[in-house]
Design a protein around this motif. Structure first.
Motif, PDB file in Angstrom:
ATOM      1  N   TYR A 171       1.435  13.169 -12.503  1.00  0.00           N
ATOM      2  CA  TYR A 171      -0.033  12.970 -10.985  1.00  0.00           C
ATOM      3  C   TYR A 171       0.776  12.713  -9.478  1.00  0.00           C
ATOM      4  O   TYR A 171       0.537  13.453  -8.613  1.00  0.00           O
ATOM      5  N   ILE A 172       2.501  12.173  -9.563  1.00  0.00           N
ATOM      6  CA  ILE A 172       3.485  12.335  -8.644  1.00  0.00           C
ATOM      7  C   ILE A 172       4.148  12.870  -9.262  1.00  0.00           C
ATOM      8  O   ILE A 172       4.520  12.908 -10.420  1.00  0.00           O
ATOM      9  N   GLU A 173       5.613  13.085  -8.241  1.00  0.00           N
ATOM     10  CA  GLU A 173       6.589  13.553  -8.629  1.00  0.00           C
ATOM     11  C   GLU A 173       7.832  12.020  -8.771  1.00  0.00           C
ATOM     12  O   GLU A 173       7.553  11.392  -8.225  1.00  0.00           O
ATOM     13  N   PRO A 174       9.000  12.462  -9.935  1.00  0.00           N
ATOM     14  CA  PRO A 174       9.467  10.811 -10.151  1.00  0.00           C
ATOM     15  C   PRO A 174      10.156  10.586  -8.869  1.00  0.00           C
ATOM     16  O   PRO A 174      10.067   9.414  -8.468  1.00  0.00           O
ATOM     17  N   GLU A 175      10.806  11.588  -7.932  1.00  0.00           N
ATOM     18  CA  GLU A 175      11.152  11.059  -6.433  1.00  0.00           C
ATOM     19  C   GLU A 175       9.772   9.967  -5.450  1.00  0.00           C
ATOM     20  O   GLU A 175       9.702   9.452  -4.724  1.00  0.00           O
ATOM     21  N   THR A 176       8.433  11.509  -5.415  1.00  0.00           N
ATOM     22  CA  THR A 176       7.911  10.562  -5.186  1.00  0.00           C
ATOM     23  C   THR A 176       7.493   8.759  -5.483  1.00  0.00           C
ATOM     24  O   THR A 176       7.455   7.458  -4.928  1.00  0.00           O
ATOM     25  N   GLU A 177       7.260   8.978  -7.374  1.00  0.00           N
ATOM     26  CA  GLU A 177       7.224   7.011  -7.179  1.00  0.00           C
ATOM     27  C   GLU A 177       8.399   6.136  -7.374  1.00  0.00           C
ATOM     28  O   GLU A 177       7.867   4.940  -6.552  1.00  0.00           O
ATOM     29  N   ARG A 178       9.256   7.094  -7.012  1.00  0.00           N
ATOM     30  CA  ARG A 178      10.924   6.465  -6.325  1.00  0.00           C
ATOM     31  C   ARG A 178      10.028   5.397  -5.188  1.00  0.00           C
ATOM     32  O   ARG A 178      10.941   4.476  -4.973  1.00  0.00           O
ATOM     33  N   ARG A 179       9.716   6.468  -4.045  1.00  0.00           N
ATOM     34  CA  ARG A 179      10.557   5.798  -2.458  1.00  0.00           C
ATOM     35  C   ARG A 179       8.737   5.371  -2.480  1.00  0.00           C
ATOM     36  O   ARG A 179       8.905   4.176  -1.874  1.00  0.00           O
ATOM     37  N   VAL A 180       7.565   5.365  -3.161  1.00  0.00           N
ATOM     38  CA  VAL A 180       6.946   4.739  -3.090  1.00  0.00           C
ATOM     39  C   VAL A 180       6.887   3.270  -3.565  1.00  0.00           C
ATOM     40  O   VAL A 180       7.061   2.156  -3.083  1.00  0.00           O
ATOM     41  N   ARG A 181       7.390   3.634  -4.601  1.00  0.00           N
ATOM     42  CA  ARG A 181       7.783   2.445  -5.432  1.00  0.00           C
ATOM     43  C   ARG A 181       8.450   1.429  -4.146  1.00  0.00           C
ATOM     44  O   ARG A 181       8.584  -0.071  -4.220  1.00  0.00           O
ATOM     45  N   GLY A 182       9.872   1.952  -3.262  1.00  0.00           N
ATOM     46  CA  GLY A 182      10.456   1.191  -2.810  1.00  0.00           C
ATOM     47  C   GLY A 182       9.654   0.520  -1.571  1.00  0.00           C
ATOM     48  O   GLY A 182      10.103   0.112  -1.065  1.00  0.00           O
ATOM     49  N   LEU A 183       7.947   0.965  -1.771  1.00  0.00           N
ATOM     50  CA  LEU A 183       7.227   0.408  -0.261  1.00  0.00           C
ATOM     51  C   LEU A 183       6.051  -0.972  -1.121  1.00  0.00           C
ATOM     52  O   LEU A 183       5.725  -1.724  -0.732  1.00  0.00           O
ATOM     53  N   ILE A 184       6.151  -1.107  -2.178  1.00  0.00           N
ATOM     54  CA  ILE A 184       5.934  -2.531  -2.696  1.00  0.00           C
ATOM     55  C   ILE A 184       5.727  -3.613  -2.306  1.00  0.00           C
ATOM     56  O   ILE A 184       4.643  -4.430  -1.886  1.00  0.00           O
TER      57      ILE A 184
END
Length: 220
Positions: A171-184
């Motif tokens: 549902y999201i691209e790998p780069e999106t995952e990386r960026r959002v995961r960094g905000l957890i």
């Protein structure tokens, strides 16, 4: 040790509604508690919501429930049907006992309603309420997943599990995952009371980008 009497049902509801009022007024809405029939559009018929939030081009009818469940779902289906064909009007549902910023229930059949909440987050951001906007953006990300999976009630997910599920399902691209995961970590610090944690506009927009990316694959 001092003891405190539990709040009555009326007191709990009053406090909750005042929190809702503050949220909407901060975003530039005029908030009306228990609106009269003459303040509402004719298509709502005899239905009287708990509150009404209005500003030019956006009208939000607010229904407050004690908790989610089969009985509330049934009544809400009937209420939601009243809004068909009226894109300037939206139904928001909040459950008492939760944070109003995170307790909104969105119709899983209406991604356009989710997008209207995205604009509310941006209103909060523009008004300088970045912490509230950031947490609400995270709540919308969870809602976007429920929308994608067509879960009627859904279940709570930890932020890491949420992001992982979005990525694993494509549902999201790998780069999106990386960026959002960094905000957890930032999200958790704010939720757990770290008053020094402050998201940037870019942080908020990054989470919203993940929301929009998830919604876009629904074809809605």
């Amino acid at each position: 040790m001092a003891s405190y009497a539990p709040l009555s049902r009326r007191e709990v509801e009053t406090q909750f509604m005042e929190r809702l009022r503050g949220r909407y007024e901060d975003a530039g809405f005029r908030f009306t508690l228990h609106p009269r029939a003459e303040q509402l559009p004719d298509f709502l018929g005899s239905y009287l919501p708990d509150a009404l939030a209005e500003k030019p081009g956006r009208n939000i009818v607010i229904e407050v429930k004690d908790r989610p469940g089969p009985s509330s779902d049934h009544s809400l289906q009937d209420i939601r049907g009243l809004f068909d064909g009226h894109p300037d009007w939206h139904l928001h549902v909040a459950f008492i006992g939760g944070d109003p910023l995170q307790s909104l229930v969105l119709d899983t059949a209406a991604p356009e309603l989710l997008r209207s909440h995205i604009e509310e987050v941006r209103d909060l951001r523009r008004a300088g309420h970045r912490r509230a906007a950031f947490i609400m953006a995270w709540s919308l990300l969870e809602t976007a997943l429920r929308l994608r999976e067509e879960e009627a009630e859904g279940r709570a997910r930890a932020p890491g599990t949420l992001v992982q599920t979005l990525a694993m399902q494509g549902y999201i691209e790998p780069e999106t995952e990386r960026r959002v995961r960094g905000l957890i970590d930032l999200r958790n610090r704010i939720v757990h009371g770290d008053l020094m944690a402050e998201p940037t506009d870019a942080d908020i927009e990054q989470v919203l980008a993940a929301v929009e990316e998830t919604v876009s694959v629904t074809g809605g």
